[in-house]
Structures are given as C-alpha cells and as structure tokens.
Design a protein around this motif. Structure first.
Motif, PDB file in Angstrom:
ATOM      1  N   ARG A 169      10.327  -2.465  26.412  1.00  0.00           N
ATOM      2  CA  ARG A 169       9.048  -3.016  26.870  1.00  0.00           C
ATOM      3  C   ARG A 169       8.137  -3.296  25.685  1.00  0.00           C
ATOM      4  N   GLY A 170       8.090  -2.388  24.736  1.00  0.00           N
ATOM      5  CA  GLY A 170       7.258  -2.596  23.566  1.00  0.00           C
ATOM      6  C   GLY A 170       7.733  -3.761  22.717  1.00  0.00           C
ATOM      7  N   GLN A 171       9.065  -3.938  22.628  1.00  0.00           N
ATOM      8  CA  GLN A 171       9.603  -5.025  21.818  1.00  0.00           C
ATOM      9  C   GLN A 171       9.224  -6.385  22.379  1.00  0.00           C
ATOM     10  N   ARG A 172       9.115  -6.489  23.693  1.00  0.00           N
ATOM     11  CA  ARG A 172       8.693  -7.765  24.289  1.00  0.00           C
ATOM     12  C   ARG A 172       7.283  -8.127  23.830  1.00  0.00           C
ATOM     13  N   TYR A 173       6.399  -7.137  23.812  1.00  0.00           N
ATOM     14  CA  TYR A 173       5.035  -7.405  23.356  1.00  0.00           C
ATOM     15  C   TYR A 173       4.989  -7.678  21.851  1.00  0.00           C
ATOM     16  N   VAL A 174       5.837  -6.976  21.083  1.00  0.00           N
ATOM     17  CA  VAL A 174       5.900  -7.224  19.638  1.00  0.00           C
ATOM     18  C   VAL A 174       6.338  -8.663  19.369  1.00  0.00           C
ATOM     19  N   THR A 175       7.366  -9.117  20.103  1.00  0.00           N
ATOM     20  CA  THR A 175       7.821 -10.500  19.950  1.00  0.00           C
ATOM     21  C   THR A 175       6.723 -11.481  20.338  1.00  0.00           C
ATOM     22  N   ALA A 176       5.949 -11.124  21.359  1.00  0.00           N
ATOM     23  CA  ALA A 176       4.877 -12.016  21.808  1.00  0.00           C
ATOM     24  C   ALA A 176       3.804 -12.157  20.734  1.00  0.00           C
ATOM     25  N   PHE A 177       3.321 -11.051  20.177  1.00  0.00           N
ATOM     26  CA  PHE A 177       2.191 -11.165  19.242  1.00  0.00           C
ATOM     27  C   PHE A 177       2.615 -11.520  17.823  1.00  0.00           C
ATOM     28  N   SER A 178       3.919 -11.397  17.503  1.00  0.00           N
ATOM     29  CA  SER A 178       4.341 -11.698  16.140  1.00  0.00           C
ATOM     30  C   SER A 178       5.169 -12.977  16.026  1.00  0.00           C
ATOM     31  N   VAL A 179       5.624 -13.540  17.151  1.00  0.00           N
ATOM     32  CA  VAL A 179       6.451 -14.748  17.102  1.00  0.00           C
ATOM     33  C   VAL A 179       5.911 -15.834  18.030  1.00  0.00           C
TER      34      VAL A 179
END
Length: 272
Positions: free
Chosen positions: A15-25
């Motif tokens: 779940r956290g990785q989805r948000y990381v991908t959203a704000f960084s990519v």
C-alpha cells in the motif's frame, strides 16, 4: 527482515509503495506535462525556450526519484518534506513565473493558461498528500514488527516543564543506534536543545517501566542552561548501556521496548 515481520508488513509495504510511486513518478510526470503546456502557452509556442525553462522541473523530479531509491535506511518522515521541496521548485521556477509573464494578456487568452495553472497547483497538493499517505500507510498504527524493517523510525516522547515553555521531544530508532532529541522553543530564538545517541553495541538492556503517580513529576533530562524536563506518571522505557542509564517517558512502553529489541536483533544479524 524476519519471516513473521515480513508477513505482517507485506500489506503495508504494498500500500505504501503505491503512494510512493504516485508522489515520485506519476504526479511529477503529470506536473511536467502541465508545466510544459503552461510554458508553451505563455511563450507563444517557442519550443527551444520551453525546453530550457523546463529543465528545473525534470531535474527536481529525477532527483526525488533517485534520492528515494538510494535512501538507506528508508525514512518515511522525510518523504513529505522532500515532496514539498520538489513541488516548490516546480511552482516557483515554472508555473508562477510563466503565469505572471502572461498576466498582461486579455482575459480570453488567459482562460486556458489559468486552468492549467490551477491544475498544476492541484497536482502539487496531490503530490504532498500522496507523500503523507505513503508514510502513514507504512507506519500507522505503530507496531513492533516495524523494528525488524530497515526503516528510520521517529517515535513520540512525553515531555513536560513546570512553566509556560513549549517543549518538543522525539525518539529516533536508526539502523545501528537509538537517539533522542529534546528542544525548548522560545519566542526569541530556537532555545535550548539536547541530543543523546546510544549505539546498539553499547546498549545492554531495554526495559518497560511504569512511573507512579506519586511523586507526580520527576526530572528525566536537563537541557543546556539548567532547564529540567519532567516525566509525568505513566509508561516509560529504561535504557541501560555500558556507560549510563536513561529513563525516557513514552506513550506505550511495551511496544517501544519490543520495537527496540527487534531493531537490536536486526543490527546483530547485520554485523554477524
């Protein structure tokens, strides 16, 4: 990471990785497209000028992604400030100046540019929100298994003074040490600050304790200048090293103790 911790944290990581991908990519890529359109409209479609102006956008987005991939250990508390810095660079270097340059045009000419400008601000807000959600998805609620992950964790500390002063304190669990910082905030400046660091190689024992109601307050640290901080009745952890002993008031002593012991085990495995 131990198998039990991996099983517990797997859903959080995903779940956290989805948000990381959203704000960084994803969101930086969308911001790049919006800023490209803003620059093209504000510059009458001159591509060479737009390409030069968009360099800060690309550099900021790329720097954020590289920094995240190389961050060791991962520090979720730093993700929101990093995302805010990137969107600030993007807005201040491109969106705001380009819109300001075009502000002298007629209302009809500004209609499309205004929509893009507010769209870029919406993406900027979404980027910061995604960074915040990424951290919360991984760390909230706090569980002991997080101590078995390669994360830099910031925990709350209970602190009090006998007066109107504003005090903030935090306990940081790193890869090879535990450290805590206490700050006394004053209206005229930054105030006093105390930093303590205990490497795991020197840490002998971590024990949960409960401070009794009587006496209600007891000193647990003294800031430079002789200002004492007091621990109120409630949970605390007792840290014992080869050189000293510290009592740190926390909100959940059992949880913090287990988390610290797990991190010590992770450090021991890494050094063996």
């Amino acid at each position: 990471m131990s198998p039990d911790a991996e099983a517990v944290l797997r859903e959080r990581w995903l779940r956290g990785q989805r948000y990381v991908t959203a704000f960084s990519v994803l969101l930086p890529a969308l911001q790049f497209l919006l800023c490209t359109a803003i620059v093209m409209l504000a510059g009458d479609g001159i591509f060479s000028s737009a390409a030069i102006a968009l360099v800060p956008i690309a550099v900021a987005a790329l720097a954020l992604r590289i920094w995240l991939r190389r961050q060791t250990p991962h520090d979720p508390s730093s993700w929101l400030p990093a995302a805010f810095l990137v969107v600030a660079v993007q807005q201040l270097s491109i969106a705001i100046p380009a819109y300001g340059i075009a502000a002298g045009r007629t209302l009809d000419a500004l209609t499309g540019l205004t929509a893009l400008f507010f769209g870029s601000w919406s993406v900027a807000v979404a980027t910061c929100a995604a960074a915040h959600r990424a951290s919360r998805a991984l760390l909230t609620p706090l569980i002991a298994e997080l101590g078995s992950a390669d994360l830099r964790l910031t925990l709350e500390v209970r602190a009090a003074v006998n007066g109107p002063e504003l005090v903030s304190a935090q306990l940081v669990v790193g890869r090879d040490r535990v450290e805590w910082t206490v700050r006394l905030h004053t209206g005229r400046g930054r105030g006093s600050r105390s930093d303590t660091s205990v490497p795991f190689r020197d840490l002998i024992r971590v024990m949960p304790v409960t401070l009794p109601v009587v006496p209600e307050l007891r000193p647990w640290t003294v800031l430079p200048g002789g200002i004492a901080l007091y621990a109120q009745a409630g949970p605390a952890v007792l840290l014992t090293s080869i050189e000293d002993e510290w009592l740190i008031p926390v909100h959940d002593s059992v949880l913090v103790t287990e988390l610290l012991n797990r991190r010590r085990e992770l450090w021991v495995l890494g050094t063996s």
